[in-house]
Design a protein around this motif. Structure first.
Motif, PDB file in Angstrom:
ATOM      1  N   ILE A 100       0.839  -1.069   0.225  1.00 28.85           N
ATOM      2  CA  ILE A 100       0.111   0.124   0.044  1.00 28.85           C
ATOM      3  C   ILE A 100       1.010   1.160   0.082  1.00 28.85           C
ATOM      4  CG2 ILE A 100      -1.917   1.230   1.238  1.00 28.85           C
ATOM      5  CD1 ILE A 100      -2.703  -1.588   0.168  1.00 28.85           C
ATOM      6  N   LYS A 101       0.846   1.829  -0.987  1.00 23.86           N
ATOM      7  CA  LYS A 101       1.828   3.017  -1.405  1.00 23.86           C
ATOM      8  C   LYS A 101       1.200   4.403  -0.565  1.00 23.86           C
ATOM      9  CE  LYS A 101       4.851   0.302  -2.970  1.00 23.86           C
ATOM     10  NZ  LYS A 101       5.765  -0.128  -2.028  1.00 23.86           N
ATOM     11  N   PRO A 102       0.018   4.672  -0.946  1.00 24.59           N
ATOM     12  CA  PRO A 102      -0.566   6.101  -0.329  1.00 24.59           C
ATOM     13  C   PRO A 102      -0.290   5.782   1.096  1.00 24.59           C
ATOM     14  CG  PRO A 102      -2.126   5.192  -1.982  1.00 24.59           C
ATOM     15  CD  PRO A 102      -0.956   4.045  -1.720  1.00 24.59           C
ATOM     16  N   VAL A 103       0.591   6.882   1.689  1.00 24.71           N
ATOM     17  CA  VAL A 103       0.596   6.944   3.479  1.00 24.71           C
ATOM     18  C   VAL A 103      -0.712   6.917   4.130  1.00 24.71           C
ATOM     19  CG1 VAL A 103       1.734   8.320   5.030  1.00 24.71           C
ATOM     20  CG2 VAL A 103       3.005   8.009   2.959  1.00 24.71           C
ATOM     21  N   GLY A 104      -1.729   7.853   3.701  1.00 26.09           N
ATOM     22  CA  GLY A 104      -2.912   7.710   4.303  1.00 26.09           C
ATOM     23  C   GLY A 104      -3.708   6.742   4.419  1.00 26.09           C
ATOM     24  N   VAL A 105      -3.873   6.002   3.066  1.00 26.41           N
ATOM     25  CA  VAL A 105      -4.439   4.676   3.397  1.00 26.41           C
ATOM     26  C   VAL A 105      -3.767   3.651   4.172  1.00 26.41           C
ATOM     27  CG1 VAL A 105      -5.148   2.617   1.661  1.00 26.41           C
ATOM     28  CG2 VAL A 105      -5.350   5.147   0.974  1.00 26.41           C
ATOM     29  N   ARG A 106      -2.362   3.551   4.117  1.00 28.94           N
ATOM     30  CA  ARG A 106      -1.595   2.792   4.897  1.00 28.94           C
ATOM     31  C   ARG A 106      -1.653   2.858   6.185  1.00 28.94           C
ATOM     32  NH1 ARG A 106       4.568   3.360   4.437  1.00 28.94           N
ATOM     33  NH2 ARG A 106       3.932   3.996   2.292  1.00 28.94           N
ATOM     34  N   LEU A 107      -2.043   4.269   6.722  1.00 32.55           N
ATOM     35  CA  LEU A 107      -2.191   4.480   8.142  1.00 32.55           C
ATOM     36  C   LEU A 107      -3.463   4.127   8.628  1.00 32.55           C
ATOM     37  CD1 LEU A 107      -1.543   6.069  10.753  1.00 32.55           C
ATOM     38  CD2 LEU A 107      -2.388   8.221   9.663  1.00 32.55           C
ATOM     39  N   VAL A 108      -4.449   4.319   7.873  1.00 28.82           N
ATOM     40  CA  VAL A 108      -6.003   3.654   7.925  1.00 28.82           C
ATOM     41  C   VAL A 108      -5.976   2.191   8.341  1.00 28.82           C
ATOM     42  CG1 VAL A 108      -8.297   3.532   7.091  1.00 28.82           C
ATOM     43  CG2 VAL A 108      -7.157   5.682   7.087  1.00 28.82           C
ATOM     44  N   LEU A 109      -5.234   1.482   7.314  1.00 33.46           N
ATOM     45  CA  LEU A 109      -5.226   0.176   7.635  1.00 33.46           C
ATOM     46  C   LEU A 109      -4.218  -0.354   8.682  1.00 33.46           C
ATOM     47  CD1 LEU A 109      -4.558  -0.705   3.789  1.00 33.46           C
ATOM     48  CD2 LEU A 109      -6.635  -1.211   5.117  1.00 33.46           C
ATOM     49  N   HIS A 110      -3.242   0.432   9.009  1.00 30.70           N
ATOM     50  CA  HIS A 110      -2.488  -0.133  10.367  1.00 30.70           C
ATOM     51  C   HIS A 110      -3.367   0.148  11.713  1.00 30.70           C
ATOM     52  CE1 HIS A 110       1.612   0.561   8.484  1.00 30.70           C
ATOM     53  NE2 HIS A 110       1.184  -0.646   8.416  1.00 30.70           N
ATOM     54  N   VAL A 111      -3.956   1.590  11.593  1.00 33.53           N
ATOM     55  CA  VAL A 111      -5.089   1.666  12.696  1.00 33.53           C
ATOM     56  C   VAL A 111      -6.037   0.866  12.856  1.00 33.53           C
ATOM     57  CG1 VAL A 111      -6.705   3.470  13.716  1.00 33.53           C
ATOM     58  CG2 VAL A 111      -4.492   4.284  13.043  1.00 33.53           C
TER      59      VAL A 111
END
Length: 121
Positions: free
Chosen positions: A90-101
């Protein structure tokens, strides 16, 4: 002859990969050992296995502690694996952050449910 390109290069990362690799192996080995112990208990139980037999297996404090340790190991194992998947694909940082959370919230919820179920026995 050495060439200076005008910048200081900082090399990082090698320790994290090994630590995660080792964590996956250690937690996997603990889960495998637990599976073997549980299989031995199930196979040595006489008669059909119902709720009372399952509750009996997990009623002792030693088995509760071991099961709790395996739950923690499983959650950490899943976290390392999913975090690496999100970071690699997952390259977009915002999407990656949402998935991590989302992953962390889901795993904390699973931990709460598992501990509640374990100590209810």
């Amino acid at each position: 002859m050495s060439v200076n390109y005008g910048s200081k290069r900082i090399v990082t990362g090698a320790g994290y990969g090994f630590r995660d690799w080792l964590a996956q192996r250690v937690t996997g080995a603990l889960m495998a050992l637990f599976t073997i112990i549980l299989l031995v208990q199930v196979l040595t139980t006489s008669g059909p296995i119902g709720y009372e037999q399952w509750a009996g297996i997990f009623a002792g404090q030693c088995m509760k502690f071991l099961t709790f340790a395996v739950i923690i190991a499983l959650l950490y194992h899943v976290w390392v694996g999913m975090r690496d998947i999100w970071m690699d694909y997952i390259k977009p940082v915002g999407v990656r952050l949402v998935l991590h959370v989302f992953t962390l919230v889901w795993l904390v919820g699973c931990a709460g449910w598992a501990v509640q179920a374990l100590w209810r026995v």
